[in-house]
Scaffold this motif. Structure first.
Motif, PDB file in Angstrom:
ATOM      1  N   LYS A   1       3.757  67.317 -63.867  1.00 36.20           N
ATOM      2  CA  LYS A   1       2.692  67.757 -64.714  1.00 36.20           C
ATOM      3  C   LYS A   1       2.914  68.913 -65.304  1.00 36.20           C
ATOM      4  N   CYS A   2       2.633  69.266 -66.833  1.00 32.95           N
ATOM      5  CA  CYS A   2       2.639  70.398 -67.358  1.00 32.95           C
ATOM      6  C   CYS A   2       1.733  71.421 -67.137  1.00 32.95           C
TER       7      CYS A   2
ATOM      8  N   LYS B   1       0.724  74.094 -68.413  1.00 35.88           N
ATOM      9  CA  LYS B   1       0.043  74.534 -69.596  1.00 35.88           C
ATOM     10  C   LYS B   1      -1.014  73.809 -70.383  1.00 35.88           C
ATOM     11  N   CYS B   2      -0.362  72.464 -70.483  1.00 34.43           N
ATOM     12  CA  CYS B   2      -1.465  71.377 -71.056  1.00 34.43           C
ATOM     13  C   CYS B   2      -1.777  70.170 -70.351  1.00 34.43           C
ATOM     14  N   GLY B   3      -1.230  70.094 -69.252  1.00 31.19           N
ATOM     15  CA  GLY B   3      -1.805  69.002 -68.366  1.00 31.19           C
ATOM     16  C   GLY B   3      -1.058  67.712 -68.440  1.00 31.19           C
ATOM     17  N   LYS B   4      -0.217  67.610 -69.444  1.00 28.32           N
ATOM     18  CA  LYS B   4       0.541  66.418 -69.794  1.00 28.32           C
ATOM     19  C   LYS B   4       1.610  65.889 -68.735  1.00 28.32           C
TER      20      LYS B   4
ATOM     21  N   ILE C   1       6.813  72.638 -67.103  1.00 30.18           N
ATOM     22  CA  ILE C   1       6.298  72.862 -68.732  1.00 30.18           C
ATOM     23  C   ILE C   1       6.973  71.983 -69.593  1.00 30.18           C
ATOM     24  N   CYS C   2       6.060  71.105 -70.404  1.00 32.55           N
ATOM     25  CA  CYS C   2       6.649  70.134 -71.161  1.00 32.55           C
ATOM     26  C   CYS C   2       7.510  70.655 -72.278  1.00 32.55           C
TER      27      CYS C   2
ATOM     28  N   GLN D   1       6.977  70.411 -75.627  1.00 32.38           N
ATOM     29  CA  GLN D   1       6.121  71.097 -76.697  1.00 32.38           C
ATOM     30  C   GLN D   1       5.676  72.379 -76.221  1.00 32.38           C
ATOM     31  N   CYS D   2       5.318  72.561 -75.089  1.00 33.37           N
ATOM     32  CA  CYS D   2       4.837  73.843 -74.679  1.00 33.37           C
ATOM     33  C   CYS D   2       5.777  74.974 -74.458  1.00 33.37           C
TER      34      CYS D   2
ATOM     35  N   LYS E   1       6.326  76.282 -77.901  1.00 35.68           N
ATOM     36  CA  LYS E   1       5.151  77.168 -78.264  1.00 35.68           C
ATOM     37  C   LYS E   1       5.341  78.668 -77.748  1.00 35.68           C
TER      38      LYS E   1
END
Lengths: 133, 133
Positions: free
Chosen positions: A83-84, A86-89, A122-123, A125-126, A129
């Motif tokens: 799980k990420c 930062k964003c929960g993905k 951390i995924c 995308q994050c 960012k």
DNA sequence: CTATGTGCAAACTATTTGCCGTCTG
DNA sequence: CAGACGGCAAATAGTTTGCACATAG
């Protein structure tokens, strides 16, 4: 003790198709959003009731991840998740975990049923960012 | 960027003493119940704010267990937990887990931070209850 | 037909927050 | 004495439930 009979209603079928058709791990209200495109009058309560029912029947999986919002998974083959933070993905991880060793549980009188591993990370995308700062 | 100064208020100290003094893994409102015996006018909001602050400071631990209600742990030494699937009670397990192998994460582009293991089982009390049927 | 399921809205549980007066350092 | 903190109550987020009507089998 006869089991309760369950009916394959339009709502239930479309919820099931939706979850099975996704490679992501949707929350109840993401499922609600998608299903509503096909059944505009469906209610969030129905989505919750059906996701729980389908989970009890073992047709889909309710993820036991930490965090406030539950996520569902149409893939019921054995696998784990990351799980990420930062964003929960969530992403899927396929590997085999060692059997719980007796040494792990030497000091408890609990009867062990199973165990679960959740990775945190951390995924992509994050990660991107974060580099922008 | 200077860190915020934190003050050791009566409330914060007693919340900390309470969590450190327990061998159990209390929820926020169990802490609230206990602290209120010594500080009858304390509010639940204060308990939440302080539990989170103490967790950020690494003085106590907020358990990343599945389930709706968060639990806290005054023992910050590295250890894992087993949760009773019947009643939610938690017990401590001390052991060393193998490091996540690179094979686990071969198929993900997430950056790994850490991982968490949660065992599920049945506590002694609930085992007894089940035998009575 | 009839019991299971649905839509809707209200209830509920756990947690967070805004405001304003209090108290620590 | 300034800014961190606490009490209180209202707000929020996620999920569950009661009820009356709808519908699958």
């Amino acid at each position: 003790m006869a089991e309760k009979q369950h009916r394959m209603t339009r709502q239930r079928r479309i919820i099931l198709e939706t979850v099975k058709g996704l490679k992501t791990h949707p929350t109840a209200d993401e499922v609600f959003g998608l299903v509503r495109k096909r059944l505009p009058r469906i209610s969030l309560g129905t989505v919750y009731r059906n996701l729980d029912l389908l989970t009890e029947q073992g047709i889909i999986r309710k993820l036991d991840t930490a965090g406030q919002q539950k996520r569902f998974d149409g893939d019921i083959s054995p696998h784990y998740h990351i799980k990420c933070v930062k964003c929960g993905k969530i992403d899927d991880l396929y590997f085999e975990l060692p059997k719980p060793s007796s040494e792990w549980t030497a000091n408890t009188s609990f009867q062990i049923l199973e165990y679960n591993v959740e990775l945190l990370g951390i995924c992509p995308q994050c990660q991107k960012k974060m580099k922008q700062h």
